[in-house]
Write a protein that holds these residues in place. Structure first.
Motif, mmCIF file in Angstrom:
data_model
loop_
_atom_site.group_PDB
_atom_site.id
_atom_site.type_symbol
_atom_site.label_atom_id
_atom_site.label_comp_id
_atom_site.label_asym_id
_atom_site.label_seq_id
_atom_site.Cartn_x
_atom_site.Cartn_y
_atom_site.Cartn_z
ATOM 1 N N GLN A 84 0.221 2.937 -2.956
ATOM 2 C CA GLN A 84 1.623 2.535 -2.897
ATOM 3 C C GLN A 84 2.233 2.904 -1.540
ATOM 4 N N LEU A 85 1.956 4.103 -1.055
ATOM 5 C CA LEU A 85 2.504 4.539 0.232
ATOM 6 C C LEU A 85 2.032 3.628 1.365
ATOM 7 N N LYS A 86 0.782 3.197 1.293
ATOM 8 C CA LYS A 86 0.222 2.288 2.301
ATOM 9 C C LYS A 86 0.952 0.935 2.266
ATOM 10 N N VAL A 87 1.203 0.431 1.059
ATOM 11 C CA VAL A 87 1.930 -0.840 0.917
ATOM 12 C C VAL A 87 3.361 -0.674 1.416
ATOM 13 N N TRP A 88 4.033 0.398 1.027
ATOM 14 C CA TRP A 88 5.424 0.605 1.426
ATOM 15 C C TRP A 88 5.536 0.769 2.943
ATOM 16 N N GLN A 89 4.539 1.385 3.552
ATOM 17 C CA GLN A 89 4.518 1.514 5.017
ATOM 18 C C GLN A 89 4.445 0.128 5.651
ATOM 19 N N ALA A 90 3.601 -0.739 5.094
ATOM 20 C CA ALA A 90 3.456 -2.103 5.616
ATOM 21 C C ALA A 90 4.766 -2.884 5.461
ATOM 22 N N LEU A 91 5.484 -2.670 4.376
ATOM 23 C CA LEU A 91 6.754 -3.373 4.156
ATOM 24 C C LEU A 91 7.751 -3.069 5.271
ATOM 25 N N GLN A 92 7.687 -1.858 5.795
ATOM 26 C CA GLN A 92 8.639 -1.444 6.828
ATOM 27 C C GLN A 92 8.395 -2.137 8.167
ATOM 28 N N THR A 93 7.279 -2.844 8.285
ATOM 29 C CA THR A 93 6.990 -3.562 9.533
ATOM 30 C C THR A 93 7.461 -5.013 9.491
ATOM 31 N N ILE A 94 7.979 -5.469 8.351
ATOM 32 C CA ILE A 94 8.457 -6.855 8.237
ATOM 33 C C ILE A 94 9.837 -6.932 8.895
ATOM 34 N N PRO A 95 9.956 -7.724 9.952
ATOM 35 C CA PRO A 95 11.244 -7.790 10.659
ATOM 36 C C PRO A 95 12.362 -8.393 9.802
ATOM 37 N N THR A 96 13.580 -7.970 10.079
ATOM 38 C CA THR A 96 14.765 -8.515 9.423
ATOM 39 C C THR A 96 14.787 -10.024 9.622
ATOM 40 N N GLY A 97 15.071 -10.752 8.546
ATOM 41 C CA GLY A 97 15.162 -12.194 8.628
ATOM 42 C C GLY A 97 13.829 -12.910 8.462
ATOM 43 N N GLN A 98 12.755 -12.158 8.269
ATOM 44 C CA GLN A 98 11.444 -12.772 8.074
ATOM 45 C C GLN A 98 10.895 -12.382 6.708
ATOM 46 N N THR A 99 9.946 -13.172 6.234
ATOM 47 C CA THR A 99 9.285 -12.866 4.965
ATOM 48 C C THR A 99 7.775 -12.940 5.154
ATOM 49 N N VAL A 100 7.063 -12.279 4.259
ATOM 50 C CA VAL A 100 5.600 -12.393 4.169
ATOM 51 C C VAL A 100 5.268 -12.621 2.699
ATOM 52 N N THR A 101 4.105 -13.174 2.454
ATOM 53 C CA THR A 101 3.685 -13.379 1.066
ATOM 54 C C THR A 101 2.873 -12.170 0.598
ATOM 55 N N TYR A 102 2.762 -12.069 -0.720
ATOM 56 C CA TYR A 102 1.922 -11.016 -1.294
ATOM 57 C C TYR A 102 0.495 -11.166 -0.773
ATOM 58 N N GLY A 103 0.036 -12.403 -0.664
ATOM 59 C CA GLY A 103 -1.308 -12.678 -0.166
ATOM 60 C C GLY A 103 -1.493 -12.236 1.273
ATOM 61 N N GLN A 104 -0.495 -12.482 2.112
ATOM 62 C CA GLN A 104 -0.567 -12.048 3.510
ATOM 63 C C GLN A 104 -0.620 -10.524 3.600
ATOM 64 N N LEU A 105 0.173 -9.868 2.765
ATOM 65 C CA LEU A 105 0.143 -8.396 2.745
ATOM 66 C C LEU A 105 -1.222 -7.899 2.293
ATOM 67 N N ALA A 106 -1.779 -8.538 1.272
ATOM 68 C CA ALA A 106 -3.098 -8.154 0.777
ATOM 69 C C ALA A 106 -4.135 -8.296 1.887
ATOM 70 N N GLN A 107 -4.063 -9.387 2.611
ATOM 71 C CA GLN A 107 -5.003 -9.614 3.713
ATOM 72 C C GLN A 107 -4.814 -8.560 4.802
ATOM 73 N N GLN A 108 -3.569 -8.300 5.163
ATOM 74 C CA GLN A 108 -3.257 -7.302 6.192
ATOM 75 C C GLN A 108 -3.796 -5.930 5.809
ATOM 76 N N LEU A 109 -3.696 -5.580 4.526
ATOM 77 C CA LEU A 109 -4.118 -4.256 4.055
ATOM 78 C C LEU A 109 -5.559 -4.241 3.547
ATOM 79 N N GLN A 110 -6.252 -5.356 3.725
ATOM 80 C CA GLN A 110 -7.638 -5.497 3.283
ATOM 81 C C GLN A 110 -7.793 -5.130 1.811
ATOM 82 N N CYS A 111 -6.902 -5.715 1.021
ATOM 83 C CA CYS A 111 -6.902 -5.522 -0.423
ATOM 84 C C CYS A 111 -7.246 -6.862 -1.050
#
Length: 165
Positions: A84-111
């Motif tokens: 969870q901490l790893k995911v929450w850390q990644a969320l903090q890198t999403i710039p204001t006004g932009q979105t990412v998908t759950y799939g993109q996050l999974a790919q970024q975190l190699q999950c």
């Protein structure tokens, strides 16, 4: 070691009442009243209903955020599993006004599981400060938000307006 004191206050946001939790050093919780996982893990702890330095910074940040301005964010100390901490850390890198998908996050975190990412995103204890509202479903589909889909839509529209100026 001296036990840490815990503090809580309610904050009136344009989206309704929020509860802010802090310890002596950092903001540990930010929840919309009635959201899923409200104060999860803190139900049995004793909180003083008073301000401290972290809560003052949190209120200043929220006031600025809702006014479309920037402010210093308080130190954040979410409590969760290592995943969870790893995911929450990644969320903090999403710039204001932009979105990412759950799939993109999974790919970024190699999950391998976007669903596992979604589970961690949904348990984010620091609404707004850790911007879980910026995560959307495949193709930009607006799915799930512990605070309610109406709030997610409002927040994304608010941030789109901030970045379009």
């Amino acid at each position: 070691m001296k036990p840490t004191k815990l503090y809580k206050i309610d904050y009136n946001s344009p989206l309704g009442l929020m509860r802010l939790l802090a310890d002596d050093n950092a903001l540990i919780g930010s929840y919309f009243k009635g959201q899923a996982y409200f104060e999860h893990g803190y139900e049995e702890l004793e909180f003083r209903q008073e301000m401290n330095a972290s809560l003052t910074l949190a209120v200043d940040w929220l006031d600025a955020y809702f006014a479309g301005e920037m402010a210093e964010q308080p130190l954040l100390a979410p409590r969760g599993t290592p995943f969870q901490l790893k995911v929450w850390q990644a969320l903090q890198t999403i710039p204001t006004g932009q979105t990412v998908t759950y799939g993109q996050l999974a790919q970024q975190l190699q999950c391998r599981s976007a669903r596992a990412i979604g589970g961690a995103v949904g348990k984010n204890p620091l609404s707004l400060f850790i911007p879980c509202h910026r995560v959307v479903g495949k193709g930009g589909l607006l799915t799930g938000y512990a605070g309610g889909l109406d709030k997610k839509i409002w927040l994304l529209n608010h941030e789109a307006n901030l970045t379009s100026h």
